[in-house]
Write a protein that holds these residues in place. Structure first.
Motif, PDB file in Angstrom:
ATOM      1  N   ALA A   4      12.466  -5.722  13.258  1.00  0.00           N
ATOM      2  CA  ALA A   4      13.896  -5.892  13.025  1.00  0.00           C
ATOM      3  C   ALA A   4      14.131  -6.977  11.983  1.00  0.00           C
ATOM      4  CB  ALA A   4      14.612  -6.226  14.317  1.00  0.00           C
ATOM      5  N   GLY A   5      15.220  -6.812  11.217  1.00  0.00           N
ATOM      6  CA  GLY A   5      15.629  -7.829  10.265  1.00  0.00           C
ATOM      7  C   GLY A   5      15.018  -7.689   8.894  1.00  0.00           C
ATOM      8  N   TYR A   6      14.242  -6.631   8.627  1.00  0.00           N
ATOM      9  CA  TYR A   6      13.659  -6.397   7.307  1.00  0.00           C
ATOM     10  C   TYR A   6      14.563  -5.445   6.493  1.00  0.00           C
ATOM     11  CZ  TYR A   6       9.356  -8.501   9.011  1.00  0.00           C
ATOM     12  OH  TYR A   6       8.426  -9.363   9.521  1.00  0.00           O
ATOM     13  N   THR A   7      14.712  -5.759   5.229  1.00  0.00           N
ATOM     14  CA  THR A   7      15.476  -4.889   4.316  1.00  0.00           C
ATOM     15  C   THR A   7      14.590  -4.519   3.133  1.00  0.00           C
ATOM     16  OG1 THR A   7      17.533  -6.017   4.902  1.00  0.00           O
ATOM     17  CG2 THR A   7      17.562  -4.652   2.909  1.00  0.00           C
ATOM     18  N   LEU A   8      14.527  -3.224   2.848  1.00  0.00           N
ATOM     19  CA  LEU A   8      13.697  -2.712   1.755  1.00  0.00           C
ATOM     20  C   LEU A   8      14.593  -2.265   0.591  1.00  0.00           C
ATOM     21  CD1 LEU A   8      11.910  -2.536   4.332  1.00  0.00           C
ATOM     22  CD2 LEU A   8      10.807  -0.557   3.288  1.00  0.00           C
ATOM     23  N   PHE A   9      14.144  -2.594  -0.611  1.00  0.00           N
ATOM     24  CA  PHE A   9      14.871  -2.209  -1.811  1.00  0.00           C
ATOM     25  C   PHE A   9      13.966  -1.386  -2.732  1.00  0.00           C
ATOM     26  CE2 PHE A   9      17.122  -5.980  -0.426  1.00  0.00           C
ATOM     27  CZ  PHE A   9      18.451  -5.636  -0.598  1.00  0.00           C
ATOM     28  N   TYR A  10      14.586  -0.432  -3.372  1.00  0.00           N
ATOM     29  CA  TYR A  10      13.863   0.384  -4.359  1.00  0.00           C
ATOM     30  C   TYR A  10      14.786   0.561  -5.570  1.00  0.00           C
ATOM     31  CZ  TYR A  10      11.532   4.452  -6.498  1.00  0.00           C
ATOM     32  OH  TYR A  10      10.902   5.320  -7.368  1.00  0.00           O
ATOM     33  N   VAL A  11      14.268   0.214  -6.745  1.00  0.00           N
ATOM     34  CA  VAL A  11      15.081   0.240  -7.967  1.00  0.00           C
ATOM     35  C   VAL A  11      14.471   1.235  -8.965  1.00  0.00           C
ATOM     36  CG1 VAL A  11      15.951  -1.078  -9.915  1.00  0.00           C
ATOM     37  CG2 VAL A  11      15.821  -2.129  -7.660  1.00  0.00           C
ATOM     38  N   GLN A  52       0.806  -1.201   0.000  1.00  0.00           N
ATOM     39  CA  GLN A  52       0.000   0.000   0.000  1.00  0.00           C
ATOM     40  C   GLN A  52       0.853   1.270   0.000  1.00  0.00           C
ATOM     41  OE1 GLN A  52      -2.815  -0.132   3.281  1.00  0.00           O
ATOM     42  NE2 GLN A  52      -4.462  -0.720   1.854  1.00  0.00           N
ATOM     43  N   CYS A  53       1.957   1.252   0.714  1.00  0.00           N
ATOM     44  CA  CYS A  53       2.737   2.485   0.933  1.00  0.00           C
ATOM     45  C   CYS A  53       3.903   2.678  -0.027  1.00  0.00           C
ATOM     46  CB  CYS A  53       3.271   2.501   2.376  1.00  0.00           C
ATOM     47  SG  CYS A  53       1.967   2.490   3.611  1.00  0.00           S
ATOM     48  N   MET A  54       4.490   1.622  -0.474  1.00  0.00           N
ATOM     49  CA  MET A  54       5.734   1.744  -1.245  1.00  0.00           C
ATOM     50  C   MET A  54       5.442   1.893  -2.740  1.00  0.00           C
ATOM     51  SD  MET A  54       7.832   1.752   1.189  1.00  0.00           S
ATOM     52  CE  MET A  54       9.392   1.709   0.320  1.00  0.00           C
ATOM     53  N   PRO A  55       6.318   2.598  -3.493  1.00  0.00           N
ATOM     54  CA  PRO A  55       6.129   2.750  -4.943  1.00  0.00           C
ATOM     55  C   PRO A  55       6.430   1.454  -5.677  1.00  0.00           C
ATOM     56  CG  PRO A  55       8.204   3.730  -4.279  1.00  0.00           C
ATOM     57  CD  PRO A  55       7.517   3.295  -3.000  1.00  0.00           C
ATOM     58  N   GLU A  56       6.195   1.486  -6.985  1.00  0.00           N
ATOM     59  CA  GLU A  56       6.525   0.312  -7.804  1.00  0.00           C
ATOM     60  C   GLU A  56       8.032   0.061  -7.765  1.00  0.00           C
ATOM     61  OE1 GLU A  56       5.089   0.819 -11.723  1.00  0.00           O
ATOM     62  OE2 GLU A  56       2.987   0.949 -11.140  1.00  0.00           O
ATOM     63  N   ASN A  57       8.397  -1.142  -8.176  1.00  0.00           N
ATOM     64  CA  ASN A  57       9.807  -1.544  -8.239  1.00  0.00           C
ATOM     65  C   ASN A  57      10.451  -1.557  -6.854  1.00  0.00           C
ATOM     66  OD1 ASN A  57       9.881  -1.930 -11.057  1.00  0.00           O
ATOM     67  ND2 ASN A  57      10.175   0.283 -11.368  1.00  0.00           N
ATOM     68  N   CYS A  58       9.654  -1.921  -5.844  1.00  0.00           N
ATOM     69  CA  CYS A  58      10.203  -2.080  -4.496  1.00  0.00           C
ATOM     70  C   CYS A  58      10.133  -3.552  -4.096  1.00  0.00           C
ATOM     71  CB  CYS A  58       9.406  -1.243  -3.494  1.00  0.00           C
ATOM     72  SG  CYS A  58       9.917   0.479  -3.455  1.00  0.00           S
ATOM     73  N   ALA A  59      11.009  -3.931  -3.185  1.00  0.00           N
ATOM     74  CA  ALA A  59      11.040  -5.304  -2.673  1.00  0.00           C
ATOM     75  C   ALA A  59      11.318  -5.273  -1.175  1.00  0.00           C
ATOM     76  CB  ALA A  59      12.104  -6.119  -3.404  1.00  0.00           C
ATOM     77  N   ILE A  60      10.817  -6.279  -0.445  1.00  0.00           N
ATOM     78  CA  ILE A  60      11.075  -6.379   0.988  1.00  0.00           C
ATOM     79  C   ILE A  60      11.563  -7.786   1.293  1.00  0.00           C
ATOM     80  CG2 ILE A  60       8.642  -6.940   1.488  1.00  0.00           C
ATOM     81  CD1 ILE A  60       9.078  -5.484   4.187  1.00  0.00           C
ATOM     82  N   TYR A  61      12.653  -7.841   2.038  1.00  0.00           N
ATOM     83  CA  TYR A  61      13.266  -9.117   2.413  1.00  0.00           C
ATOM     84  C   TYR A  61      13.278  -9.213   3.943  1.00  0.00           C
ATOM     85  CZ  TYR A  61      14.973 -10.093  -2.303  1.00  0.00           C
ATOM     86  OH  TYR A  61      15.061 -10.381  -3.632  1.00  0.00           O
ATOM     87  N   LYS A  62      13.065 -10.433   4.420  1.00  0.00           N
ATOM     88  CA  LYS A  62      13.203 -10.723   5.848  1.00  0.00           C
ATOM     89  C   LYS A  62      14.417 -11.611   5.983  1.00  0.00           C
ATOM     90  CE  LYS A  62      10.698 -12.571   9.819  1.00  0.00           C
ATOM     91  NZ  LYS A  62       9.421 -13.223  10.280  1.00  0.00           N
TER      92      LYS A  62
END
Length: 414
Positions: free
Chosen positions: A141-148, A77-87
């Protein structure tokens, strides 16, 4: 390709190379500035979305561990396109076409806006943003967000721009070369005319000095080698004195001869008795005529008549014509010199000039029979000089010739 064209092409090629170098520099600078602007704008967007994401999760008042599907829901809902979330190293959600190796990401190397750097992924050039420390709230904790952000188009646009710029620069360089050829020729044409005039002047002066020097030398040799009567010696000495004076006057007229090739050239005309003019000319060419056993015959209504002219220049006019006739005539033939109140002429019974050559012989250094002219020392300046002498007198020079029958060259007052 003449020298002017070579200079123009070389200058245009240098301008083309410089234009390309400058264009590449400007395109590189523009591309770098665009990248920096995109890093700033996309980084701010990424940070804003991360803050909104964190707020949405915190509003739910969750304590303890949050379920992954809830994280994913608010992330989408909050993040733009081309984003990813890793745990950890587990991919929970990836809205981009790229896979990320979380273990290879050094979160300590991020710059402002969480910008990780420009990467090459799957043959695409991308800006990579990542965040792994901003979600340190309860259970996050432990989540990493990516935006390309794909910036490949910048390189493609730059290449297209360089191709267009190269084509435009090439067309401009060709146009510049043509313009330079035209401008240089226009600028140098007067200089070339001056150079040609100086060249003709030097040749003309040499040509003019040759006849009196030859006659003086002939009389001097006669005085040294032949026993002459007192009267003959005095006549020879008078001739040498007269021709020496003529040489002196010709030297003084050197600057005047320079002006013969200038449009604004003006001379002082005076009434010259034709009988005196013809007599001086005959005396000047006597030795040469005797050498070839050629007779000089006067004709026309010259008795008691005068012609408005510069006497030395007009004498040079006739002497040059007679010398040309001598070269074209056989031994034992005749040359005719004539005059009246408005014209002068010299005609011979020589070989004549081919019709196609009549106009060409007026040009300096042009010789009809090059081998014969070279042997006789003729430089092809006589008629060119006569043409200029006629022009500065405001008159015209006409040439009539027939192969095998002879040539007549005339001066007519303007």
């Amino acid at each position: 390709m003449d020298m002017i064209q070579k200079i123009s092409v070389t200058a245009s090629a240098m301008l083309f190379v410089l234009a390309q170098a400058f264009s590449l520099y400007m395109i590189g600078v523009s591309q770098r500035e665009k990248l920096e602007l995109m890093v700033e704008q996309e980084g701010e967007l990424f940070q804003k979305c991360i803050r909104e994401f964190g707020i949405q999760v915190d509003r739910r008042g969750y304590e303890g561990e949050i379920k992954d599907h809830v994280i994913i829901y608010y992330f989408r809902q909050c993040m733009p396109e081309n984003c990813a979330i890793y745990k950890g190293e587990e991919e929970l959600y990836n809205g981009s076409p790229y896979a990320f190796e979380v273990r290879q990401v050094n979160l300590e190397e991020k710059g402002r806006y969480n910008f990780y750097g420009q990467e090459e992924i799957n043959g695409r050039s991308v800006l990579l943003f990542c965040e792994g420390q901003g979600l340190m709230g309860a259970g996050k904790a432990g989540y990493t967000l990516f935006y390309v952000v794909d910036v490949t188009f910048l390189w493609e646009d730059s290449l297209a721009l360089m191709a267009r710029e190269a084509a435009i620069s090439l067309a401009a360089s060709v146009g510049m070369a043509l313009l330079l050829v035209w401008m240089i020729k226009k600028i140098t044409r007067p200089l070339q005319a001056v150079n040609e005039a100086q060249r003709q002047l030097i040749g003309s002066m040499s040509h003019e000095l040759k006849t009196p020097l030859t006659a003086i030398k002939g009389y001097a040799e006669t005085l040294l080698q032949v026993e002459l009567s007192k009267e003959q010696e005095e006549k020879a000495l008078r001739y040498i004195d007269r021709e020496s004076g003529r040489l002196s006057r010709l030297s003084e007229k050197m600057m005047e001869l320079t002006r013969l090739y200038e449009p604004e050239c003006e001379i002082t005309l005076q009434k010259v008795p034709l009988e005196r003019l013809l007599a001086e000319v005959e005396e000047s060419v006597r030795h040469r005529l005797i050498g070839k056993r050629i007779s000089l015959v006067r004709e026309g209504e010259w008795q008691g008549k005068a012609l408005a002219a510069d006497p030395d220049l007009m004498a040079s006019f006739l002497i040059n014509l007679i010398n040309n006739s001598v070269m074209a005539s056989e031994e034992g033939s005749r040359i005719y010199v004539g005059a009246n109140g408005h014209a002068l002429w010299v005609r011979d019974e020589g070989c004549g000039i081919p019709p196609a050559e009549v106009d060409k012989v007026r040009k300096a250094f042009y010789r009809v029979d090059k081998s014969r002219s070279r042997k006789s020392g003729n430089m092809g300046l006589g008629l060119a000089l006569c043409e200029q002498i006629a022009a500065v007198h405001g008159g015209t020079m006409e040439i009539e010739s027939e192969i095998g029958k002879g040539t007549k060259v005339s001066y007519y007052e303007g």
